[in-house]
Write a protein that holds these residues in place. Structure first.
Motif, PDB file in Angstrom:
ATOM      1  N   HIS A  79       3.522   7.851 -11.780  1.00 32.58           N
ATOM      2  CA  HIS A  79       3.560   6.744 -10.919  1.00 32.58           C
ATOM      3  C   HIS A  79       4.229   6.790  -9.612  1.00 32.58           C
ATOM      4  O   HIS A  79       3.618   6.440  -8.626  1.00 32.58           O
ATOM      5  CB  HIS A  79       4.060   5.467 -11.761  1.00 32.58           C
ATOM      6  CG  HIS A  79       4.008   4.192 -11.140  1.00 32.58           C
ATOM      7  ND1 HIS A  79       2.999   3.578 -10.929  1.00 32.58           N
ATOM      8  CD2 HIS A  79       4.907   3.534 -10.488  1.00 32.58           C
ATOM      9  CE1 HIS A  79       3.097   2.544 -10.413  1.00 32.58           C
ATOM     10  NE2 HIS A  79       4.280   2.375 -10.104  1.00 32.58           N
ATOM     11  N   LYS A 116       2.501   6.524  -5.917  1.00 34.21           N
ATOM     12  CA  LYS A 116       2.742   5.520  -4.944  1.00 34.21           C
ATOM     13  C   LYS A 116       3.102   6.254  -3.618  1.00 34.21           C
ATOM     14  O   LYS A 116       2.786   5.543  -2.668  1.00 34.21           O
ATOM     15  CB  LYS A 116       3.685   4.862  -5.385  1.00 34.21           C
ATOM     16  CG  LYS A 116       3.323   3.743  -6.326  1.00 34.21           C
ATOM     17  CD  LYS A 116       4.812   2.802  -6.787  1.00 34.21           C
ATOM     18  CE  LYS A 116       4.531   1.401  -6.129  1.00 34.21           C
ATOM     19  NZ  LYS A 116       5.369   0.622  -6.706  1.00 34.21           N
ATOM     20  N   ARG A 167      -5.882   3.351   0.878  1.00 39.54           N
ATOM     21  CA  ARG A 167      -5.735   1.939   0.395  1.00 39.54           C
ATOM     22  C   ARG A 167      -7.092   1.434   0.175  1.00 39.54           C
ATOM     23  O   ARG A 167      -7.291   0.589  -0.460  1.00 39.54           O
ATOM     24  CB  ARG A 167      -4.922   1.328   1.323  1.00 39.54           C
ATOM     25  CG  ARG A 167      -3.610   1.845   1.318  1.00 39.54           C
ATOM     26  CD  ARG A 167      -2.749   1.202   2.425  1.00 39.54           C
ATOM     27  NE  ARG A 167      -1.439   1.521   2.687  1.00 39.54           N
ATOM     28  CZ  ARG A 167      -0.345   1.540   3.528  1.00 39.54           C
ATOM     29  NH1 ARG A 167      -0.677   0.391   4.301  1.00 39.54           N
ATOM     30  NH2 ARG A 167       0.677   2.175   3.501  1.00 39.54           N
ATOM     31  N   LEU A 181      -8.887   1.606  -3.226  1.00 39.83           N
ATOM     32  CA  LEU A 181      -8.289   1.111  -4.447  1.00 39.83           C
ATOM     33  C   LEU A 181      -9.306  -0.014  -4.927  1.00 39.83           C
ATOM     34  O   LEU A 181      -9.792  -0.700  -4.340  1.00 39.83           O
ATOM     35  CB  LEU A 181      -6.968   0.501  -3.960  1.00 39.83           C
ATOM     36  CG  LEU A 181      -5.772   1.342  -3.629  1.00 39.83           C
ATOM     37  CD1 LEU A 181      -4.685   0.731  -3.337  1.00 39.83           C
ATOM     38  CD2 LEU A 181      -5.574   2.230  -4.883  1.00 39.83           C
ATOM     39  N   THR A 189      -7.654  -6.028  -8.063  1.00 37.65           N
ATOM     40  CA  THR A 189      -6.782  -6.050  -9.138  1.00 37.65           C
ATOM     41  C   THR A 189      -7.174  -6.967  -9.889  1.00 37.65           C
ATOM     42  O   THR A 189      -6.758  -6.919 -11.243  1.00 37.65           O
ATOM     43  CB  THR A 189      -5.180  -6.555  -8.351  1.00 37.65           C
ATOM     44  OG1 THR A 189      -5.503  -7.472  -7.738  1.00 37.65           O
ATOM     45  CG2 THR A 189      -4.800  -5.343  -7.658  1.00 37.65           C
ATOM     46  N   GLY A 216      -2.680  -8.648  -4.482  1.00 35.58           N
ATOM     47  CA  GLY A 216      -3.090  -7.565  -4.194  1.00 35.58           C
ATOM     48  C   GLY A 216      -2.312  -6.372  -4.889  1.00 35.58           C
ATOM     49  O   GLY A 216      -1.631  -6.723  -5.839  1.00 35.58           O
ATOM     50  N   TRP A 217      -2.240  -5.034  -4.534  1.00 33.74           N
ATOM     51  CA  TRP A 217      -1.507  -4.161  -4.890  1.00 33.74           C
ATOM     52  C   TRP A 217      -0.223  -4.390  -4.555  1.00 33.74           C
ATOM     53  O   TRP A 217       0.175  -4.603  -3.148  1.00 33.74           O
ATOM     54  CB  TRP A 217      -2.195  -2.807  -4.486  1.00 33.74           C
ATOM     55  CG  TRP A 217      -3.041  -2.581  -5.370  1.00 33.74           C
ATOM     56  CD1 TRP A 217      -4.567  -2.763  -4.862  1.00 33.74           C
ATOM     57  CD2 TRP A 217      -3.292  -1.563  -6.380  1.00 33.74           C
ATOM     58  NE1 TRP A 217      -5.479  -2.195  -5.747  1.00 33.74           N
ATOM     59  CE2 TRP A 217      -4.670  -1.737  -6.772  1.00 33.74           C
ATOM     60  CE3 TRP A 217      -2.614  -1.493  -7.402  1.00 33.74           C
ATOM     61  CZ2 TRP A 217      -5.179  -1.187  -8.131  1.00 33.74           C
ATOM     62  CZ3 TRP A 217      -2.969  -0.639  -8.577  1.00 33.74           C
ATOM     63  CH2 TRP A 217      -4.357  -0.716  -8.887  1.00 33.74           C
ATOM     64  N   SER A 218       0.897  -4.411  -5.425  1.00 33.54           N
ATOM     65  CA  SER A 218       2.168  -4.590  -5.114  1.00 33.54           C
ATOM     66  C   SER A 218       2.895  -3.488  -4.036  1.00 33.54           C
ATOM     67  O   SER A 218       3.690  -3.977  -3.342  1.00 33.54           O
ATOM     68  CB  SER A 218       3.340  -4.691  -6.295  1.00 33.54           C
ATOM     69  OG  SER A 218       3.315  -3.331  -6.807  1.00 33.54           O
ATOM     70  N   THR A 219       2.148  -2.381  -3.908  1.00 33.25           N
ATOM     71  CA  THR A 219       2.856  -1.264  -3.194  1.00 33.25           C
ATOM     72  C   THR A 219       2.661  -1.722  -1.472  1.00 33.25           C
ATOM     73  O   THR A 219       3.211  -1.384  -0.598  1.00 33.25           O
ATOM     74  CB  THR A 219       2.067  -0.145  -3.139  1.00 33.25           C
ATOM     75  OG1 THR A 219       2.347   0.317  -4.815  1.00 33.25           O
ATOM     76  CG2 THR A 219       2.485   1.115  -2.425  1.00 33.25           C
ATOM     77  N   ASP A 257       0.889  -5.282  -0.802  1.00 39.12           N
ATOM     78  CA  ASP A 257       0.874  -6.479  -0.446  1.00 39.12           C
ATOM     79  C   ASP A 257       1.987  -7.306  -0.962  1.00 39.12           C
ATOM     80  O   ASP A 257       2.477  -7.032  -2.200  1.00 39.12           O
ATOM     81  CB  ASP A 257      -0.458  -7.337  -0.817  1.00 39.12           C
ATOM     82  CG  ASP A 257      -1.585  -6.443  -0.413  1.00 39.12           C
ATOM     83  OD1 ASP A 257      -1.717  -6.284   0.723  1.00 39.12           O
ATOM     84  OD2 ASP A 257      -2.661  -6.621  -1.236  1.00 39.12           O
TER      85      ASP A 257
END
Length: 132
Positions: A83, A87, A97, A100, A103, A108-111, A113
């Motif tokens: 993981h 990331k 990006r 992807l 979700t 969005g993706w925590s990475t 947004d």
């Protein structure tokens, strides 16, 4: 009978380890290569450890916890490290990006947004700002 089970576990462990190693070499990019060591090789090592536990429990009359600890450590660390590697790779290659999947949530993706601001949080921020 137990010899057959131990043999099958060793052969399955070797097969999964081989598949994971070949996948690590042959798959095209980092994100797809992550699946080989985290899935197949983990099953391969798990099969060998299960064979070891069974062999020593049945044939040597000694029950050790070493294999259980190794298995637990492996099953906990392999997905977590994969993981983090994924990331880091996504942060390094910003063009990935857009590829992807969605979700399915308001976030969005925590990475990439931040968390959405809810009405309660927004009111609390206004309330805090008014008192400062």
């Amino acid at each position: 009978m137990f010899e057959l089970i131990v043999s099958v576990l060793i052969v399955l462990g070797g097969f999964f380890s081989l598949v994971g190693s070949v996948g690590l070499i042959k798959l095209p990019d980092l994100l797809t290569r992550l699946h080989a060591p985290t899935k197949a090789t983990t099953l391969g090592v798990g099969g060998a450890l299960a064979a070891s536990m069974l062999f020593f429990a049945v044939f040597e009359d000694s029950l050790t916890i070493h294999e259980v600890l190794i298995t637990a450590f492996l099953f906990l660390t392999a997905p977590i490290s994969a993981h983090f590697i994924a990331k880091a790779h996504l942060h390094e290659h910003a063009e990935l990006r857009d590829q992807l999947p969605p979700t399915g949530r308001p976030q969005g993706w925590s990475t990439f947004d931040g968390l959405p601001v809810t009405e309660e949080e927004g009111e609390g921020d206004d309330h805090k700002a008014a008192h400062h």
